[in-house]
Design an enzyme around this catalytic site. Structure first.
Site, mmCIF file in Angstrom:
data_model
loop_
_atom_site.group_PDB
_atom_site.id
_atom_site.type_symbol
_atom_site.label_atom_id
_atom_site.label_comp_id
_atom_site.label_asym_id
_atom_site.label_seq_id
_atom_site.Cartn_x
_atom_site.Cartn_y
_atom_site.Cartn_z
ATOM 1 N N LYS A 38 0.846 -1.194 0.000
ATOM 2 C CA LYS A 38 0.000 0.000 0.000
ATOM 3 C C LYS A 38 0.884 1.247 0.000
ATOM 4 O O LYS A 38 1.753 1.404 0.849
ATOM 5 C CB LYS A 38 -0.923 0.016 1.224
ATOM 6 C CG LYS A 38 -2.074 -0.963 1.118
ATOM 7 C CD LYS A 38 -2.954 -0.937 2.351
ATOM 8 C CE LYS A 38 -3.937 0.204 2.317
ATOM 9 N NZ LYS A 38 -4.901 0.118 3.460
ATOM 10 N N ILE A 39 0.629 2.096 -0.971
ATOM 11 C CA ILE A 39 1.394 3.331 -1.157
ATOM 12 C C ILE A 39 0.410 4.500 -1.144
ATOM 13 O O ILE A 39 -0.601 4.461 -1.850
ATOM 14 C CB ILE A 39 2.142 3.324 -2.507
ATOM 15 C CG1 ILE A 39 3.038 2.087 -2.650
ATOM 16 C CG2 ILE A 39 2.924 4.616 -2.707
ATOM 17 C CD1 ILE A 39 4.335 2.139 -1.916
#
Length: 214
Positions: free
Chosen positions: A83-84
């Protein structure tokens, strides 16, 4: 539409998995912190329970740090998705990771153009946040519909994970709006199972059965 469970609580994940309805898990730093355990320890245990995409989030806010963290998280298990956060540094990191074959989930999406940018950078998934948009008077479902339409028109394979899902109505609307996935808190999954008429029907069946056996 596929269903993921949005939690880092091992017992909740086990219970949701036993229902046979989930095929992935999303976590974030806040959910991990609630468990009071080491990040890698929690993630490893999750991967032993659910055979599907498991999202773990980076905490760095600069591209170099994000990429470094992402590579370490990706080593935990082949099902890991990184997750960015949606930001310029995040897009740079997504592009680098995409070229390395590391799957990413760009989170904190609040507009369709953000989703488009994330997809073009190479994101495997984008996570528009519904509940938080509803909180400020916007319509989260319009966002899902817009992203779904844009991706369909342009043949974009990035999958939409509807996040910040707060109730069964959100889930219904996500499915109708074309979301590929909804990541749902465990308590909402349990709410989805129940309906007053179902409960009343079960109670009647049991009473009728008891009456037959008297």
């Amino acid at each position: 539409m596929k269903i993921f469970v949005d939690t880092a609580n091992i017992e909740e994940i086990k219970k949701a998995n036993e229902l046979g309805v989930i095929c992935g898990v999303t976590t974030n730093p806040s959910l991990i912190a609630k468990e009071g355990r080491d990040f890698k320890e929690v993630i490893k245990e999750i991967t032993s329970i659910v055979d599907g995409p498991i999202s773990g989030e980076v905490i760095s806010m600069e591209c170099e740090g994000m990429v470094k963290e992402a590579r370490e998280i990706a080593k935990i298990h082949e099902n890991m998705v990184i997750k960015i956060p949606m930001c310029a540094e995040g897009l740079k990191a997504v592009n680098i990771l995409h070229k390395e074959g590391i799957k990413t989930n760009v989170t904190l999406i609040f507009s369709a153009v953000q989703a488009l940018l994330a997809a073009r950078a190479g994101a495997s998934y984008v996570s528009p946040f519904l509940g938080r948009l509803d909180d400020i008077g916007s319509t989260g479902m319009t966002l899902i519909e817009d992203i779904s339409e844009i991706f369909a028109v342009h043949g974009i394979e990035t999958e939409i994970i509807s996040a910040s899902v707060r109730n069964p109505i959100h889930v219904l609307e996500c499915a109708k709006a074309g979301s590929d996935i909804a990541t749902i808190p465990y308590n909402v999954i349990m709410q989805m199972i129940k309906h007053p008429l179902t409960d009343a029907g079960i109670e009647k069946f049991l009473k009728d059965y008891e009456g037959m056996n008297k």
